[in-house]
Motif scaffolding. Structure first.
Motif, PDB file in Angstrom:
ATOM      1  N   SER A  49       0.824  -1.215   0.000  1.00 25.26           N
ATOM      2  CA  SER A  49       0.000   0.000   0.000  1.00 25.26           C
ATOM      3  C   SER A  49       0.858   1.265   0.000  1.00 25.26           C
ATOM      4  N   CYS A  50       1.844   1.316   0.894  1.00 22.69           N
ATOM      5  CA  CYS A  50       2.699   2.505   0.963  1.00 22.69           C
ATOM      6  C   CYS A  50       3.548   2.655  -0.293  1.00 22.69           C
ATOM      7  N   LYS A  53       1.526   4.104  -3.145  1.00 24.59           N
ATOM      8  CA  LYS A  53       1.316   5.549  -3.008  1.00 24.59           C
ATOM      9  C   LYS A  53       2.541   6.313  -3.492  1.00 24.59           C
ATOM     10  N   CYS A  88       4.621  -3.444   7.355  1.00 21.89           N
ATOM     11  CA  CYS A  88       3.404  -2.664   7.547  1.00 21.89           C
ATOM     12  C   CYS A  88       3.238  -2.301   9.030  1.00 21.89           C
ATOM     13  N   GLY A  91      -2.722  -1.785   8.853  1.00 21.13           N
ATOM     14  CA  GLY A  91      -3.445  -1.384   7.653  1.00 21.13           C
ATOM     15  C   GLY A  91      -4.023   0.012   7.719  1.00 21.13           C
ATOM     16  N   LYS A  92      -4.500   0.419   8.894  1.00 19.19           N
ATOM     17  CA  LYS A  92      -5.062   1.758   9.070  1.00 19.19           C
ATOM     18  C   LYS A  92      -3.994   2.816   8.776  1.00 19.19           C
ATOM     19  N   CYS A  94      -1.239   2.398   6.917  1.00 14.36           N
ATOM     20  CA  CYS A  94      -0.832   2.350   5.510  1.00 14.36           C
ATOM     21  C   CYS A  94      -1.855   3.025   4.608  1.00 14.36           C
ATOM     22  N   LYS A  95      -3.109   3.046   5.009  1.00 14.68           N
ATOM     23  CA  LYS A  95      -4.115   3.780   4.237  1.00 14.68           C
ATOM     24  C   LYS A  95      -3.814   5.271   4.255  1.00 14.68           C
ATOM     25  N   HIS A 127       2.398   9.720   9.101  1.00  8.90           N
ATOM     26  CA  HIS A 127       1.528   9.406   7.963  1.00  8.90           C
ATOM     27  C   HIS A 127       1.821  10.325   6.785  1.00  8.90           C
TER      28      HIS A 127
END
Length: 156
Positions: A49-50, A53, A88, A91-92, A94-95, A127
């Protein structure tokens, strides 16, 4: 989160409540303490995910590692501070990524630093670190933590 051993109670300012003010991070002109820097590790999340981005911004997964290493090199602590890729951070997080976590040898898991936003402070993870200003803010918070701990060590 786990509290520090009693010998590091004086370092509680490291984990003091965040003000939410992004300008509280210091960019120190003085030499950072190498022995204190050795106690820290910066982990850049390399989860799918990261990394996606970062790719969407035209950057590869090692961009943040290189930028943070360059900051450490400028402050002459690149051989003292560990900068590495990490898994990771949840997940929260990484979003809201790309994520960067800071660890200290006397604490379990990542630590919250002065200068983090409130949600970052609560999760103990930076973040949305992708632009130069974001890297500067992360580095400023780390440098500030090193300075605070060095000052407190010198007071004792």
């Amino acid at each position: 989160f786990q509290t520090a051993p009693s010998s590091y109670q004086q370092s509680s300012r490291l984990l003091s409540a965040a003000t939410g003010d992004q300008d509280t991070a210091l960019s120190s002109n003085k030499q950072l303490d190498k022995s204190i820097a050795q106690q820290f590790t910066i982990q850049v999340c390399t989860s799918t995910s990261c990394c996606k981005k970062l790719q969407n911004l035209g950057l590869d997964q090692y961009h943040l590692l290189g930028e943070l290493y360059e900051k450490a090199k400028i402050d002459n602590i690149e051989t003292d501070l560990i900068i590495e890729d990490g898994g990771c951070r949840g997940g929260k997080n990484c979003k809201l990524g790309p994520c960067v976590a800071v660890l200290h040898e006397d604490f379990d898991g990542s630590v919250a630093l002065e200068g983090m936003g409130q949600s970052e402070f609560n999760e103990r993870v930076f973040h949305g670190v992708s632009m130069q200003d974001d890297v500067d803010r992360v580095w400023g918070c780390v440098a500030n933590a090193i300075d605070l701990m060095a000052d407190e060590e010198n007071e004792t």
